[in-house]
Write an enzyme that holds these catalytic residues in place. Structure first.
Site, PDB file in Angstrom:
ATOM      1  N   SER A   1     -10.929   4.013 -26.172  1.00 35.12           N
ATOM      2  CA  SER A   1     -11.022   3.393 -24.809  1.00 35.12           C
ATOM      3  C   SER A   1     -11.095   4.142 -23.807  1.00 35.12           C
ATOM      4  CB  SER A   1      -9.966   2.248 -24.650  1.00 35.12           C
ATOM      5  OG  SER A   1      -8.822   2.729 -24.729  1.00 35.12           O
TER       6      SER A   1
ATOM      7  N   ASP B   1       0.869  -1.355  -0.065  1.00 35.85           N
ATOM      8  CA  ASP B   1      -0.002  -0.097  -0.091  1.00 35.85           C
ATOM      9  C   ASP B   1       0.928   1.297  -0.090  1.00 35.85           C
ATOM     10  OD1 ASP B   1      -2.245  -1.669   0.158  1.00 35.85           O
ATOM     11  OD2 ASP B   1      -2.491  -1.435   2.416  1.00 35.85           O
TER      12      ASP B   1
HETATM   13  O1  F6P Z   1      -2.633  -3.892   3.300  1.00 35.52           O
HETATM   14  C1  F6P Z   1      -2.326  -4.981   2.098  1.00 35.52           C
HETATM   15  C2  F6P Z   1      -3.622  -5.185   1.259  1.00 35.52           C
HETATM   16  O2  F6P Z   1      -3.489  -6.004   0.357  1.00 35.52           O
HETATM   17  C3  F6P Z   1      -4.691  -4.090   1.024  1.00 35.52           C
HETATM   18  O3  F6P Z   1      -4.213  -3.560  -0.088  1.00 35.52           O
HETATM   19  C4  F6P Z   1      -6.020  -4.757   1.141  1.00 35.52           C
HETATM   20  O4  F6P Z   1      -6.840  -3.841   1.448  1.00 35.52           O
HETATM   21  C5  F6P Z   1      -5.912  -5.786   2.140  1.00 35.52           C
HETATM   22  O5  F6P Z   1      -4.484  -5.828   2.332  1.00 35.52           O
HETATM   23  C6  F6P Z   1      -6.551  -7.017   2.028  1.00 35.52           C
HETATM   24  O6  F6P Z   1      -6.181  -7.945   3.108  1.00 35.52           O
HETATM   25  P1  F6P Z   1      -6.654  -9.327   3.081  1.00 35.52           P
HETATM   26  O7  F6P Z   1      -5.462 -10.038   2.479  1.00 35.52           O
HETATM   27  O8  F6P Z   1      -6.662  -9.730   4.456  1.00 35.52           O
HETATM   28  O9  F6P Z   1      -7.862  -9.515   2.339  1.00 35.52           O
END
Ligand code: F6P
Length: 326
Positions: A219, A131
């Site tokens: 597009s 993130d």
């Molecule tokens: O923090 C990393 C992340 O991939 C975020 O981008 C996403 O919202 C979340 O984790 C998803 O979490 P999980 O794998 O627990 O569904």
């Protein structure tokens, strides 16, 4: 705390490509400095269950190029309780572990911060999350790989979108932040980027589509950050469809494929630097800090700041989105 002789290392929260490169750097820097290394499996759950395994230099051979995490990871609710943290401390003491390197995101650092307010075994953090939303570091491990994955996907979506004269809403990860959406949107030439840091962009979408029709665009790609207030790509696409019934609209939610894959060279190099710096920080007597990168230099940032302060997106990029879409 006396001299550090044995350290633990764990990965926690969502995995990110490059975590293995960081584990490798931690392990080998520690061994280079005559420390013993214990791998803690499944994040903070492994601390509470004493799921420990000794690490040697060869334990991390052939891992720098692998996604995921060889130590496994978890989101551990028990570590949020004082009892859970007490058990973790007792297990660390019993295993004679004098310091711990934690690799993860803000949830991981918040757990480490609270632990270090209660107990005297130092924790040092390495930012690892796709993130890129951690205050105090320009970069988090896994972000570069995730960005490149998104861009490859969007390039492919563009081919089919052009072939059918379609509009695509592509949803990307990022939790509550828009870093992945903003950078991948610029890199893939998206017509619009919808991120939580900006409000009211959907009103501007209408004007954009009308313009695009005039210019006969074959597009349109709209990158939508999962954390945007508009409720994700599906909700947004449905609202646009209601306003523009003639548009041929499709939605693509990229999901967890953004978390996997072999780390890019940038992620491997930065993970190696940060892993090395984390062990050096423990040897220097640091605790409750994250090692980060600012202007390509290693910095130490207290967990307190890393978890509390907000890291904004690069606003100068927002300014050029419309210019690049004239
Ligand atoms: O923090 C990393 C992340 O991939 C975020 O981008 C996403 O919202 C979340 O984790 C998803 O979490 P999980 O794998 O627990 O569904």
């Amino acid at each position: 705390m006396g001299k550090i002789k044995r350290i633990g290392v764990l990965t926690s929260g969502g995995d990110a490509p490059g975590m293995n490169a960081a584990i490798r750097a931690v392990t080998r820097t520690a061994i280079y400095n005559n420390l013993e290394v214990i791998g803690i499996r499944h994040g903070y759950s492994g601390l509470i269950n004493a799921n420990f395994k000794p690490m040697k230099a060869y334990s991390v051979s052939d891992t720098i190029q692998r996604g995921g995490t060889i130590l496994k990871t978890a989101r551990c609710m028990e570590f949020k309780t004082p009892e859970g943290r007490k058990t973790a401390y007792e297990n660390l003491r019993a295993a004679e572990i004098d310091g711990v390197v934690v690799i993860g995101g803000d949830g991981t650092f918040n757990g480490a911060r609270i632990f270090n307010e209660e107990w005297d075994i130092p924790f040092v953090g390495i930012p690892g999350t796709i993130d890129n939303d951690i205050y105090g570091t320009d970069y988090t491990i896994g972000y570069d790989t995730a960005l490149n994955t998104v861009v490859q996907c969007v390039d492919k979506i563009r081919d089919t979108a052009s072939a059918h004269n379609r509009m695509f809403f592509v949803e990307v990860m990022g939790a509550e932040a828009g870093h992945i959406a903003l950078y991948s949107g610029i890199a893939s030439g998206a017509e619009a980027i919808i991120i939580p840091e900006l409000k009211g962009e959907t009103d501007q979408l209408k004007a954009l589509f009308e313009d695009g029709t005039k210019r006969k665009k074959s597009s349109n790609i709209i990158i939508v950050a999962e954390g945007d207030e508009e409720g994700g790509a599906m909700g947004l696409a449905n609202r646009v469809k209601a306003d523009f019934p003639d548009y041929d609209i499709r939605v693509s939610i990229l999901g967890h494929l953004q978390r996997g894959g072999s780390p890019t060279a940038i992620d491997r190099v930065n993970a190696s630097r940060l892993g090395n710096a984390a062990v050096e920080a423990l040897l220097d007597g640091q605790k409750s800090v994250m090692v980060g990168l600012q202007n390509d230099e290693i910095v130490l940032v207290p967990f307190r700041k890393a978890v509390k302060l907000h890291k904004d997106v690069n606003r100068s990029l927002i300014d050029i989105i419309d210019i690049l879409n004239v």
